[in-house]
Scaffold this motif. Sequence first.
Motif, PDB file in Angstrom:
ATOM      1  N   SER A 107       0.987  -1.415  -0.147  1.00 53.27           N
ATOM      2  CA  SER A 107      -0.045   0.182   0.137  1.00 53.27           C
ATOM      3  C   SER A 107       0.642   1.365   0.260  1.00 53.27           C
ATOM      4  O   SER A 107       0.410   2.250  -0.005  1.00 53.27           O
ATOM      5  N   ARG A 108       2.127   1.198  -0.256  1.00 55.43           N
ATOM      6  CA  ARG A 108       2.889   1.787  -0.432  1.00 55.43           C
ATOM      7  C   ARG A 108       3.514   2.113  -1.778  1.00 55.43           C
ATOM      8  O   ARG A 108       3.866   1.980  -2.166  1.00 55.43           O
ATOM      9  N   GLU A 109       5.203   3.104  -1.308  1.00 59.23           N
ATOM     10  CA  GLU A 109       5.012   3.391  -2.419  1.00 59.23           C
ATOM     11  C   GLU A 109       5.941   2.112  -3.699  1.00 59.23           C
ATOM     12  O   GLU A 109       6.207   1.566  -3.039  1.00 59.23           O
ATOM     13  N   SER A 110       5.998   2.158  -5.242  1.00 60.66           N
ATOM     14  CA  SER A 110       6.010   0.995  -5.434  1.00 60.66           C
ATOM     15  C   SER A 110       7.455   0.434  -6.006  1.00 60.66           C
ATOM     16  O   SER A 110       7.740  -1.140  -5.954  1.00 60.66           O
ATOM     17  N   PHE A 111       8.291   0.940  -5.529  1.00 62.41           N
ATOM     18  CA  PHE A 111       9.521  -0.079  -5.368  1.00 62.41           C
ATOM     19  C   PHE A 111       9.897  -0.163  -4.002  1.00 62.41           C
ATOM     20  O   PHE A 111      10.682  -1.489  -3.938  1.00 62.41           O
ATOM     21  N   ARG A 112       8.893  -0.651  -2.863  1.00 57.70           N
ATOM     22  CA  ARG A 112       8.308  -1.079  -1.850  1.00 57.70           C
ATOM     23  C   ARG A 112       7.748  -2.277  -2.138  1.00 57.70           C
ATOM     24  O   ARG A 112       8.051  -3.410  -1.187  1.00 57.70           O
ATOM     25  N   HIS A 113       7.424  -2.615  -3.127  1.00 55.69           N
ATOM     26  CA  HIS A 113       6.325  -3.449  -3.742  1.00 55.69           C
ATOM     27  C   HIS A 113       7.240  -4.874  -3.613  1.00 55.69           C
ATOM     28  O   HIS A 113       6.970  -6.182  -3.210  1.00 55.69           O
ATOM     29  N   LEU A 114       8.685  -5.082  -4.255  1.00 52.46           N
ATOM     30  CA  LEU A 114       9.261  -5.865  -4.659  1.00 52.46           C
ATOM     31  C   LEU A 114       9.916  -6.284  -3.630  1.00 52.46           C
ATOM     32  O   LEU A 114      10.568  -5.637  -2.095  1.00 52.46           O
ATOM     33  N   SER A 115      10.120  -7.891  -2.818  1.00 56.45           N
ATOM     34  CA  SER A 115      10.561  -8.050  -1.782  1.00 56.45           C
ATOM     35  C   SER A 115      11.731  -9.649  -2.401  1.00 56.45           C
ATOM     36  O   SER A 115      11.447 -10.619  -3.041  1.00 56.45           O
ATOM     37  N   HIS A 116      13.771  -9.144  -2.853  1.00 57.26           N
ATOM     38  CA  HIS A 116      14.007  -9.737  -2.253  1.00 57.26           C
ATOM     39  C   HIS A 116      13.678 -11.557  -1.670  1.00 57.26           C
ATOM     40  O   HIS A 116      14.585 -12.338  -1.798  1.00 57.26           O
TER      41      HIS A 116
END
Length: 148
Positions: A107-116
């Motif tokens: 629900s935050r900035e798009s760069f936070r959507h990816l988890s390595h």
Amino acid sequence: MLNIYVIHGPNLNMLGVRETEIYGRLSLQEINKKITTLANELKLEVAFFQSNHEGEIVEYIQQAHYENVDGVIINPAAYTHTSVAIRDSISSVKLPVVEVHLSNTHSRESFRHLSHLAAVCLGRIEGFGAHSYLLALYALHNYLHAKK
């Protein structure tokens, strides 16, 4: 008694001070106290570690392998989205790891959507504030007991 490592990533030492509208008002020490209380109820041993440095987190994860830790709960914070090194350390120790986040990263900035890290973790719990850690502890406890 099962032994669990709880790892807190960068800037989590600032909880209760930084962006309280996102991360809440509890300090890291208060969250650790809640985790300890639940761990005692579940008859788990917990050890806490916080670092703002990626390499120290990698080394602590590796240490879990050599100290016969049963599982890990990790809030990698910003390293979630950037650290292949932490991902590889989780993969190398072959322990059940639960990824935790205080906020709902989707629900935050798009760069936070990816988890390595997500692909090498047992599961991921996010968006419930400090309660995310407690849910992770319950989940890991249940997983480890079912595995016995």
